[in-house]
Write a protein that holds these residues in place. Structure first.
Motif, PDB file in Angstrom:
ATOM      1  N   ARG A 166      47.049  43.382  43.122  1.00 55.11           N
ATOM      2  CA  ARG A 166      46.102  42.429  42.996  1.00 55.11           C
ATOM      3  C   ARG A 166      44.932  42.467  42.036  1.00 55.11           C
ATOM      4  O   ARG A 166      44.380  41.946  41.298  1.00 55.11           O
ATOM      5  CB  ARG A 166      45.537  41.907  44.620  1.00 55.11           C
ATOM      6  N   PHE A 167      44.364  44.135  42.053  1.00 60.68           N
ATOM      7  CA  PHE A 167      43.275  44.536  41.419  1.00 60.68           C
ATOM      8  C   PHE A 167      43.661  44.407  39.905  1.00 60.68           C
ATOM      9  O   PHE A 167      43.151  43.848  39.033  1.00 60.68           O
ATOM     10  CB  PHE A 167      42.730  45.546  41.850  1.00 60.68           C
ATOM     11  N   ARG A 168      44.818  44.927  39.631  1.00 62.63           N
ATOM     12  CA  ARG A 168      45.206  45.040  38.306  1.00 62.63           C
ATOM     13  C   ARG A 168      45.582  43.777  37.869  1.00 62.63           C
ATOM     14  O   ARG A 168      45.473  43.539  36.570  1.00 62.63           O
ATOM     15  CB  ARG A 168      46.522  46.072  38.212  1.00 62.63           C
TER      16      ARG A 168
ATOM     17  N   ALA B  76      38.490  32.111  34.383  1.00 65.73           N
ATOM     18  CA  ALA B  76      37.451  32.668  35.465  1.00 65.73           C
ATOM     19  C   ALA B  76      38.066  31.879  36.865  1.00 65.73           C
ATOM     20  O   ALA B  76      37.804  32.612  37.906  1.00 65.73           O
ATOM     21  CB  ALA B  76      36.155  31.835  34.960  1.00 65.73           C
ATOM     22  N   ALA B  77      38.701  30.716  36.769  1.00 64.78           N
ATOM     23  CA  ALA B  77      39.256  30.116  37.896  1.00 64.78           C
ATOM     24  C   ALA B  77      40.425  31.138  38.513  1.00 64.78           C
ATOM     25  O   ALA B  77      40.719  31.345  39.660  1.00 64.78           O
ATOM     26  CB  ALA B  77      39.899  28.731  37.672  1.00 64.78           C
ATOM     27  N   ASP B  78      41.341  31.715  37.664  1.00 60.35           N
ATOM     28  CA  ASP B  78      42.239  32.702  38.012  1.00 60.35           C
ATOM     29  C   ASP B  78      41.757  33.960  38.490  1.00 60.35           C
ATOM     30  O   ASP B  78      42.340  34.449  39.492  1.00 60.35           O
ATOM     31  CB  ASP B  78      43.200  32.598  36.804  1.00 60.35           C
ATOM     32  N   LEU B  79      40.807  34.225  37.837  1.00 59.75           N
ATOM     33  CA  LEU B  79      40.008  35.641  38.644  1.00 59.75           C
ATOM     34  C   LEU B  79      39.335  35.322  39.732  1.00 59.75           C
ATOM     35  O   LEU B  79      39.537  36.347  40.635  1.00 59.75           O
ATOM     36  CB  LEU B  79      39.172  35.926  37.475  1.00 59.75           C
ATOM     37  N   LYS B  80      38.850  34.218  39.818  1.00 62.19           N
ATOM     38  CA  LYS B  80      38.203  33.854  41.408  1.00 62.19           C
ATOM     39  C   LYS B  80      39.188  33.836  42.304  1.00 62.19           C
ATOM     40  O   LYS B  80      38.855  34.252  43.431  1.00 62.19           O
ATOM     41  CB  LYS B  80      37.458  32.627  41.428  1.00 62.19           C
TER      42      LYS B  80
ATOM     43  N   LYS C  13      39.866  41.621  31.299  1.00 62.15           N
ATOM     44  CA  LYS C  13      40.321  40.981  29.814  1.00 62.15           C
ATOM     45  C   LYS C  13      39.317  39.723  29.637  1.00 62.15           C
ATOM     46  O   LYS C  13      39.015  39.506  28.545  1.00 62.15           O
ATOM     47  CB  LYS C  13      41.721  40.444  29.680  1.00 62.15           C
ATOM     48  N   LEU C  14      39.061  38.890  30.607  1.00 58.36           N
ATOM     49  CA  LEU C  14      38.142  37.672  30.624  1.00 58.36           C
ATOM     50  C   LEU C  14      36.830  38.231  30.125  1.00 58.36           C
ATOM     51  O   LEU C  14      36.311  37.578  29.052  1.00 58.36           O
ATOM     52  CB  LEU C  14      38.177  37.082  32.083  1.00 58.36           C
TER      53      LEU C  14
END
Length: 180
Positions: free
Chosen positions: A117-119, A127-131, A158-159
């Motif tokens: 999950r962290f990788r 940002a939505a996917d990172l959240k 990456k974002l």
């Protein structure tokens, strides 16, 4: 900037600055041996470098999470973006996942799930996917991620670095190859 620790029998550390050019070729620019790795010693090294080179052309600096290195670089390379080497980020997370809290340790399956999950979070495009990768939780492990990583996500995701001229490189490994 990187440090190679204990490279001599007398315990000196070797710090080196590498520059990556537009052709993705790394060039060693300077090296510095030091017995101690204090902010003051690293600053002395960077002061000498900045007095003899135009550091204003530097766009990005990449380091591990060493506080002394980061503080010294901020002083002598003002206005440059700082990012963290993904290799060292993942290494730090792996080290934390392998620590026991009291007499309890994470199962291998649990560690692999968190690591994945962290990788994945590191490579999210929006940002939505990172959240979605961030999970609220209780306990010391949740606090570790919340306090140490998701407060500085622009330095390792990456974002957070997509606007920087990194040539797609997220680690110091490409630069290090020029030393060997």
């Amino acid at each position: 900037m990187d440090g190679t620790y204990g490279v001599t029998t007398v315990g000196f550390s070797l710090f080196h600055l590498l520059c990556e050019e537009n052709k993705r070729e790394s060039q060693p620019t300077t090296q510095y041996f030091t017995k101690t790795e204090t902010r003051e010693d690293i600053s002395e090294f960077l002061c000498l470098f900045s007095e003899n080179n135009d550091v204003s052309v530097t766009k990005v600096k990449i380091t591990d999470k060493g506080c002394n290195e980061i503080a010294a670089l901020e002083k002598y390379f003002p206005g440059t973006e700082h990012i963290l080497c993904l290799f060292h980020v993942f290494k730090a997370v792996d080290s934390r996942l392998n620590q026991k809290v009291g007499d309890k340790a994470l199962t291998q399956t649990c560690k692999e799930d968190i690591r994945e999950r962290f990788r994945n979070a590191a490579y999210e495009e929006t940002a939505a996917d990172l959240k979605l990768k961030k999970r609220d939780g209780q306990g010391s492990l949740a606090a570790y991620f919340r306090d140490n990583w998701f407060t500085i996500e622009s330095k390792w995701t990456k974002l957070g670095r997509r606007h920087l001229p990194t040539f797609g490189n997220g680690t110091k490994n490409l630069q290090k190859r020029s030393l060997y």
